[in-house]
Design a protein around this motif. Structure first.
Motif, short mmCIF file in Angstrom:
data_model
loop_
_atom_site.label_atom_id
_atom_site.label_comp_id
_atom_site.label_asym_id
_atom_site.label_seq_id
_atom_site.Cartn_x
_atom_site.Cartn_y
_atom_site.Cartn_z
N ASP A 245 0.84 -1.20 0.00
CA ASP A 245 0.00 0.00 0.00
C ASP A 245 0.88 1.25 0.00
O ASP A 245 0.61 2.22 -0.71
CB ASP A 245 -0.91 0.03 1.23
N LEU A 246 1.92 1.23 0.81
CA LEU A 246 2.80 2.39 0.93
C LEU A 246 3.53 2.68 -0.38
O LEU A 246 3.78 3.84 -0.71
CB LEU A 246 3.80 2.19 2.06
N LEU A 247 3.86 1.65 -1.13
CA LEU A 247 4.52 1.87 -2.42
C LEU A 247 3.58 2.56 -3.39
O LEU A 247 4.00 3.43 -4.18
CB LEU A 247 5.00 0.54 -3.00
N VAL A 248 2.30 2.21 -3.35
CA VAL A 248 1.31 2.89 -4.20
C VAL A 248 1.10 4.32 -3.71
O VAL A 248 1.00 5.26 -4.51
CB VAL A 248 -0.02 2.11 -4.22
N ILE A 249 1.05 4.51 -2.39
CA ILE A 249 0.89 5.85 -1.83
C ILE A 249 2.07 6.74 -2.22
O ILE A 249 1.90 7.92 -2.55
CB ILE A 249 0.72 5.79 -0.30
N HIS A 250 3.27 6.18 -2.19
CA HIS A 250 4.45 6.96 -2.59
C HIS A 250 4.32 7.43 -4.04
O HIS A 250 4.61 8.59 -4.36
CB HIS A 250 5.72 6.11 -2.43
N LEU A 251 3.86 6.54 -4.90
CA LEU A 251 3.62 6.92 -6.30
C LEU A 251 2.59 8.04 -6.37
O LEU A 251 2.77 9.02 -7.11
CB LEU A 251 3.15 5.70 -7.09
N PHE A 252 1.52 7.91 -5.60
CA PHE A 252 0.48 8.94 -5.57
C PHE A 252 1.06 10.28 -5.11
O PHE A 252 0.72 11.34 -5.66
CB PHE A 252 -0.64 8.50 -4.64
N MET A 253 1.94 10.26 -4.12
CA MET A 253 2.55 11.50 -3.63
C MET A 253 3.41 12.17 -4.69
O MET A 253 3.42 13.40 -4.83
CB MET A 253 3.39 11.21 -2.38
N GLU A 254 4.13 11.37 -5.46
CA GLU A 254 4.95 11.95 -6.52
C GLU A 254 4.08 12.53 -7.63
O GLU A 254 4.42 13.56 -8.23
CB GLU A 254 5.92 10.91 -7.09
N HIS A 255 2.94 11.91 -7.89
CA HIS A 255 1.98 12.50 -8.83
C HIS A 255 1.43 13.81 -8.26
O HIS A 255 1.28 14.79 -9.00
CB HIS A 255 0.83 11.52 -9.07
N ALA A 256 1.13 13.81 -6.97
CA ALA A 256 0.60 15.02 -6.33
C ALA A 256 1.59 16.16 -6.42
O ALA A 256 1.21 17.33 -6.59
CB ALA A 256 0.26 14.72 -4.86
N TYR A 257 2.86 15.85 -6.30
CA TYR A 257 3.91 16.88 -6.38
C TYR A 257 3.86 17.60 -7.73
O TYR A 257 4.11 18.81 -7.83
CB TYR A 257 5.28 16.24 -6.18
N LEU A 258 3.53 16.86 -8.77
CA LEU A 258 3.52 17.42 -10.13
C LEU A 258 2.16 17.99 -10.52
O LEU A 258 2.03 18.58 -11.60
CB LEU A 258 3.92 16.34 -11.14
N SER A 259 1.15 17.83 -9.66
CA SER A 259 -0.20 18.30 -9.99
C SER A 259 -0.50 19.63 -9.31
O SER A 259 0.28 20.11 -8.49
CB SER A 259 -1.24 17.26 -9.59
N ASN A 260 -1.67 20.19 -9.62
CA ASN A 260 -2.06 21.48 -9.05
C ASN A 260 -2.65 21.36 -7.65
O ASN A 260 -2.54 22.28 -6.84
CB ASN A 260 -3.07 22.18 -9.97
N LEU A 261 -3.30 20.23 -7.38
CA LEU A 261 -4.00 20.03 -6.10
C LEU A 261 -4.87 21.25 -5.76
O LEU A 261 -4.76 21.85 -4.70
CB LEU A 261 -3.00 19.78 -4.96
N ARG A 262 -5.73 21.58 -6.69
CA ARG A 262 -6.58 22.76 -6.50
C ARG A 262 -7.47 22.61 -5.26
O ARG A 262 -7.91 21.51 -4.92
CB ARG A 262 -7.47 22.96 -7.73
#
Length: 309
Positions: A160-177
């Motif tokens: 789960d944490l490996l998928v969450i880490h991937l999600f965090m790196e996507h979040a870093y590159l997104s706007n997170l409006r």
């Protein structure tokens, strides 16, 4: 400690999701309330069809629901944990070793792995690709499919944490409006991470630590400061539990950045800088000391520029 039985596990997971037996069984075409009751109390053993239904209702793979169902090859587990435990420090030789171990996994083990392990390895590879290319085209389907499943869980495992880490790196590159669904999901996962410290096995806490570091990086970039102190507390707990202080210089660096950016406190930031240097010196890592010195100069220069504006 008594090992949790299958029925006990099903009951715990169902109750964690806030479902009654009636809600879980839905129209009872696949599984009746009476059958579920007997399964949860260990009175009867479910058929494979019912196990698949239960796993589907819980949002889990068969392997997650029944981890003893498939034995993972020892060499695969060793390779996986070697990759997770060994930092590369952006050194070409260490990156080559890591890539070589990943290639071994794909060549020798991948096709025989259960689905959840394949997802974990693909998430790990995608995270590396995102970091190297600064593009979130890698792993989008993994995030889309598995983050909603993980979001429903009370306790995370390493995969789960490996998928969450991937999600965090996507979040870093997104706007997170603000008010966006992605931001809400991001903040919900961020809030859950410190809670995992007391839920995970001590030997797996280093993976949680790495995800928390990545999460703080995202929060800093997005100027979302409120969750950071709880993550700092969680990181400190992890290091005390594991007695592994290899990452303490990085931890201290993040704390000095927080003091500069949030509290505008140069003196407190300086104390964390000195702390980082001491730990790096104790570790005999002169390269890290040089990097920390350079980062401190950049951070204080930017801070003074900000104050003069």
């Amino acid at each position: 400690m008594k090992k949790e039985g299958f029925g006990e596990k099903v009951r715990r997971l169902r109750e964690e999701r806030g479902w009654t037996r009636e809600q879980f069984c839905d129209d009872e075409r696949e599984l009746t309330v009476r059958q579920l009751t007997r399964i949860e109390h260990g009175i009867s053993k479910p058929t494979l069809t019912k196990i698949f239904f239960i796993a589907h209702r819980l949002g889990l793979s068969l392997f997650e629901l029944m981890p003893d169902y498939i034995d993972l090859p020892d060499q695969y587990v060793k390779l996986k944990y070697d990759i997770l435990r060994t930092p590369t420090y952006n050194r070409a030789d260490l990156i080559d070793k890591r890539n070589g171990k990943l290639k071994q996994i794909y060549d020798r083990f991948y096709d025989q792995l259960p689905d959840i392990e394949r997802v974990a390895i693909d998430a790990l590879q995608s995270t590396i690709d995102v970091l190297e290319t600064k593009s979130d085209i890698f792993g989008r389907e993994i995030v889309k499919k598995h983050i909603p499943r993980i979001e429903r869980k009370r306790k995370y495992d390493v995969n789960d944490l490996l998928v969450i880490h991937l999600f965090m790196e996507h979040a870093y590159l997104s706007n997170l409006r603000k008010k966006s669904d992605s931001r809400k999901m991001f903040l919900k996962l961020v809030a859950e991470l410190p809670k995992q410290v007391m839920l995970m096995e001590p030997e797996d806490l280093f993976v949680l630590r790495n995800v928390m570091f990545a999460t703080i990086r995202v929060l800093g970039a997005k100027e979302i400061c409120d969750p950071i102190p709880a993550l700092f507390q969680g990181l400190d707990q992890i290091m005390q539990i594991t007695q592994d202080f290899q990452k303490y210089p990085i931890f201290s660096m993040l704390r000095w950045k927080y003091e500069l950016l949030v509290h505008r406190d140069v003196n407190r930031a300086s104390s964390y800088c000195k702390e980082a240097m001491v730990f790096a010196k104790l570790m005999g890592n002169l390269h890290l000391m040089e990097q920390l010195h350079a980062q401190w100069r950049r951070d204080t220069s930017e801070f003074m520029t900000f104050l003069s504006c």
